[in-house]
Write an enzyme that holds these catalytic residues in place. Sequence first.
Site, PDB file in Angstrom:
ATOM      1  N   GLU A 144       0.785  -1.263  -0.056  1.00  0.00           N
ATOM      2  CA  GLU A 144      -0.149   0.071  -0.086  1.00  0.00           C
ATOM      3  C   GLU A 144       0.755   1.102  -0.077  1.00  0.00           C
ATOM      4  OE1 GLU A 144      -1.518   1.376   3.741  1.00  0.00           O
ATOM      5  OE2 GLU A 144      -1.809  -0.912   4.149  1.00  0.00           O
ATOM      6  N   HIS A 184      -2.606 -10.737  11.695  1.00  0.00           N
ATOM      7  CA  HIS A 184      -2.128  -9.380  11.293  1.00  0.00           C
ATOM      8  C   HIS A 184      -1.892  -8.501  12.451  1.00  0.00           C
ATOM      9  CE1 HIS A 184      -1.415  -5.852   9.248  1.00  0.00           C
ATOM     10  NE2 HIS A 184      -2.755  -5.215   9.813  1.00  0.00           N
ATOM     11  N   CYS A 216      -3.242  -3.328   4.198  1.00  0.00           N
ATOM     12  CA  CYS A 216      -2.484  -4.586   4.618  1.00  0.00           C
ATOM     13  C   CYS A 216      -2.710  -5.722   4.100  1.00  0.00           C
ATOM     14  CB  CYS A 216      -2.676  -4.666   6.289  1.00  0.00           C
ATOM     15  SG  CYS A 216      -2.048  -3.023   7.155  1.00  0.00           S
TER      16      CYS A 216
HETATM   17  N1  COA Z   1       0.139   1.353  31.006  1.00  0.00           N
HETATM   18  C1  COA Z   1      -0.268   0.404  30.474  1.00  0.00           C
HETATM   19  N2  COA Z   1      -1.175   0.281  29.569  1.00  0.00           N
HETATM   20  C2  COA Z   1      -1.658   1.582  29.159  1.00  0.00           C
HETATM   21  C3  COA Z   1      -1.269   2.616  29.488  1.00  0.00           C
HETATM   22  C4  COA Z   1      -0.254   2.545  30.694  1.00  0.00           C
HETATM   23  N3  COA Z   1       0.233   3.721  31.429  1.00  0.00           N
HETATM   24  N4  COA Z   1      -2.047   3.794  29.248  1.00  0.00           N
HETATM   25  C5  COA Z   1      -2.743   3.323  28.086  1.00  0.00           C
HETATM   26  N5  COA Z   1      -2.642   1.815  28.192  1.00  0.00           N
HETATM   27  C6  COA Z   1      -3.395   0.936  27.290  1.00  0.00           C
HETATM   28  C7  COA Z   1      -4.809   1.211  27.189  1.00  0.00           C
HETATM   29  O1  COA Z   1      -5.433   0.614  28.203  1.00  0.00           O
HETATM   30  C8  COA Z   1      -5.056   0.475  25.874  1.00  0.00           C
HETATM   31  O2  COA Z   1      -5.074  -1.036  26.326  1.00  0.00           O
HETATM   32  P1  COA Z   1      -6.604  -1.723  25.614  1.00  0.00           P
HETATM   33  O3  COA Z   1      -6.812  -1.514  24.100  1.00  0.00           O
HETATM   34  O4  COA Z   1      -6.198  -3.049  26.028  1.00  0.00           O
HETATM   35  O5  COA Z   1      -7.641  -1.230  26.309  1.00  0.00           O
HETATM   36  C9  COA Z   1      -3.949   0.488  25.217  1.00  0.00           C
HETATM   37  O6  COA Z   1      -2.866   0.836  26.098  1.00  0.00           O
HETATM   38  C10 COA Z   1      -3.759   1.833  24.243  1.00  0.00           C
HETATM   39  O7  COA Z   1      -4.406   3.080  24.803  1.00  0.00           O
HETATM   40  P2  COA Z   1      -5.455   3.967  24.014  1.00  0.00           P
HETATM   41  O8  COA Z   1      -5.693   5.043  24.779  1.00  0.00           O
HETATM   42  O9  COA Z   1      -6.411   3.184  23.477  1.00  0.00           O
HETATM   43  O10 COA Z   1      -4.142   4.363  22.869  1.00  0.00           O
HETATM   44  P3  COA Z   1      -4.768   5.528  21.679  1.00  0.00           P
HETATM   45  O11 COA Z   1      -5.971   5.893  21.604  1.00  0.00           O
HETATM   46  O12 COA Z   1      -3.636   6.413  22.075  1.00  0.00           O
HETATM   47  O13 COA Z   1      -4.379   4.812  20.389  1.00  0.00           O
HETATM   48  C11 COA Z   1      -4.573   3.064  18.543  1.00  0.00           C
HETATM   49  C12 COA Z   1      -4.295   3.277  20.139  1.00  0.00           C
HETATM   50  C13 COA Z   1      -4.027   1.471  18.284  1.00  0.00           C
HETATM   51  C14 COA Z   1      -5.818   3.275  18.303  1.00  0.00           C
HETATM   52  C15 COA Z   1      -3.499   4.178  17.671  1.00  0.00           C
HETATM   53  O14 COA Z   1      -2.114   3.565  18.058  1.00  0.00           O
HETATM   54  C16 COA Z   1      -3.681   3.882  16.340  1.00  0.00           C
HETATM   55  O15 COA Z   1      -4.715   4.558  15.782  1.00  0.00           O
HETATM   56  N6  COA Z   1      -2.876   3.020  15.649  1.00  0.00           N
HETATM   57  C17 COA Z   1      -3.205   3.010  14.170  1.00  0.00           C
HETATM   58  C18 COA Z   1      -4.228   1.896  13.788  1.00  0.00           C
HETATM   59  C19 COA Z   1      -4.363   0.502  13.887  1.00  0.00           C
HETATM   60  O16 COA Z   1      -3.145   0.121  14.192  1.00  0.00           O
HETATM   61  N7  COA Z   1      -5.362  -0.007  13.892  1.00  0.00           N
HETATM   62  C20 COA Z   1      -5.439  -1.451  14.140  1.00  0.00           C
HETATM   63  C21 COA Z   1      -6.516  -2.103  13.091  1.00  0.00           C
HETATM   64  S1  COA Z   1      -5.709  -2.081  11.370  1.00  0.00           S
END
Ligand code: COA
Length: 417
Positions: free
Chosen positions: A83, A249, A115
Site C-alpha cells: 500500500e 495481522h 494490509c
Molecule cells: N500502561 C499500560 N497500558 C496503558 C497505559 C499505561 N500507562 N496507558 C494506556 N494503556 C493501554 C490502554 O488501556 C489500551 O489498552 P486496551 O486497548 O487493551 O484497552 C492501550 O494501552 C492503548 O491505549 P489507547 O488509549 O487506546 O491508545 P490510543 O487512543 O492512543 O491509540 C491506537 C491506540 C491503536 C488506536 C492507535 O495507536 C492507532 O490509531 N494506531 C493505528 C491504527 C491501527 O493500528 N489500527 C489497528 C487495526 S488495522
Amino acid sequence: MRQRVGIESLAVAVPHRYLDLEDLARARGVDPAKYTQGLGAKQMAVAEPGEDAAALAATAAKRLIENNSLDPANLGMLVVGTETGVDHSKAVASYVQGMLKLPRGMRTFDVQHACYGGTAGLMAAAEWIASGAAAGRSAIVIASDIARYELNSPGEPTQGGGAVALLVSAEPDLLELDFGMNGVFSMDVHDFWRPLGRREAVVDGHYSIACYLEALSGAYRGWRERAIAREMIRPKDLPSEQLARVVYHVPFCKMAKKAHAQVRRCDIEDTRGVTWNEALDAQEAPAMTASFEKQVASTLGLCAQVGNAYTASLYLGIAGLLEKEAAALEGERIGLFSYGSGCCGEFFSGVVGKKAAQKMAAAKLGNVLAQRERIRFDEYERVLKLPPGEPLQGIHAAPGTFRYCGSQDFRRVYAAG
Ligand code: COA
C-alpha cells in the site's frame, strides 16, 4: 488427489535502523508502559527515504533467490502486495524485476488493498499453481510496506516497515496451505486510508480495531465451517484450540490478544449457544490468557522488533514463529488471519512442512536483525521530516541490498550494494 501448494521458503528485509519505543515514549511525555504493555511494542523500524517499498521488496527477493539457489527461469509470476507503492502507475513488481534482472517470460503485477495486498497476492499465486496454469513454474510473492502516521499522533508508536518474499510452489516445504478452506469477509468502511498525494495514512484508530474484529469474526466462522466440513477440525470442544498456533495481522502486537479473544468468543458463543456478557468474560479470562500464551505469544517476537509492516505484518509473524518453532511444529496445522482496512479479512490455515526448520535456517533471520542500528529520537524525527522521495545523501546500499537513490526525469533510480 488434491494439488499440494503453499510456501516453499521465505526471506525478510527490514530497514537498517530502528527506534526503541521507550525512547519515543519519553520524548513524547507518555508513560513507556502504554507503548510496551498497552500496545505490546518494543521497537519500530525507521525507513529512510532510500529504503522505499521497492528497495525493501527487491532486497527480500534477492535473499530468497540466493539463499535457496533458485533458478529464475523457473519463475512464472512475480507479485508485490503493497500500500506504499512508489508510482501511481508503474508496478513495484516491475522495479523488482529490473533490479534483480529477472527473466521476461513472467507475469508481474502489484496488489493494493491496505494490509491485505500480500495475502491477495499469495492466494492468486496459489490458485494459479493449483489450477495447473503454472505448468510446473513457481511464483514469488512479496509483501512490502512502510507504515507511517503523523508525528505526535496516536498512530505514531505503531509505525515500522519491512518486506517478506515468499516462494509459492507445488513443493510447500515451509507451509502447505489448506487449499480452498479460506474464510473471507469484506465491507466498505473508512477505518484507515491514504488519500492520493499523502504520505501519512489517515486513520480512525479505535474504529479500525472494531472493523478488524468484525472482519475476523466473519472470516474465522467461514474458515471453521469449511474446516469442519472437511473433517480437519472437530466441531466439539473449541475448534480454534485445535490449531497449534494462530498468527494474526498485527498493526501493534497487543492486537493479537484482542483478535485471539474474539476468535474464542466466536467459538464459545457458537458451540455453547450462549451470548457473550461480562460474567462470561470474567469466567473465561484465565482460559483466554492460557490459550493466548500457548497458541499466539510465540508468533509476536519479530513483529515486536519491527513494528507495523502493513502487508508484511502477518508474514513477519509466520517468519518469527517458524524461526523459533519450526522443528516442534512440523506436521502441525496453524491458523492465519490477514486484515486490510477498507476492508477485507481472510482466515486461512496450513500445515508446517517437514523441511521448515531447514528453510528457516537458510533465511538467516538472526543476521537480518543483527545488522540493524538503534537510533536516537532526534535522528528519527529528522528522518521522518525529510521531504518525500528525498534519499539521504552520502549513504550507499549495503552489500546485498538495494536503495532508491533519486529520480532522473521522473524515473526512479535504484543502486545495488
Ligand atoms: N500502561 C499500560 N497500558 C496503558 C497505559 C499505561 N500507562 N496507558 C494506556 N494503556 C493501554 C490502554 O488501556 C489500551 O489498552 P486496551 O486497548 O487493551 O484497552 C492501550 O494501552 C492503548 O491505549 P489507547 O488509549 O487506546 O491508545 P490510543 O487512543 O492512543 O491509540 C491506537 C491506540 C491503536 C488506536 C492507535 O495507536 C492507532 O490509531 N494506531 C493505528 C491504527 C491501527 O493500528 N489500527 C489497528 C487495526 S488495522
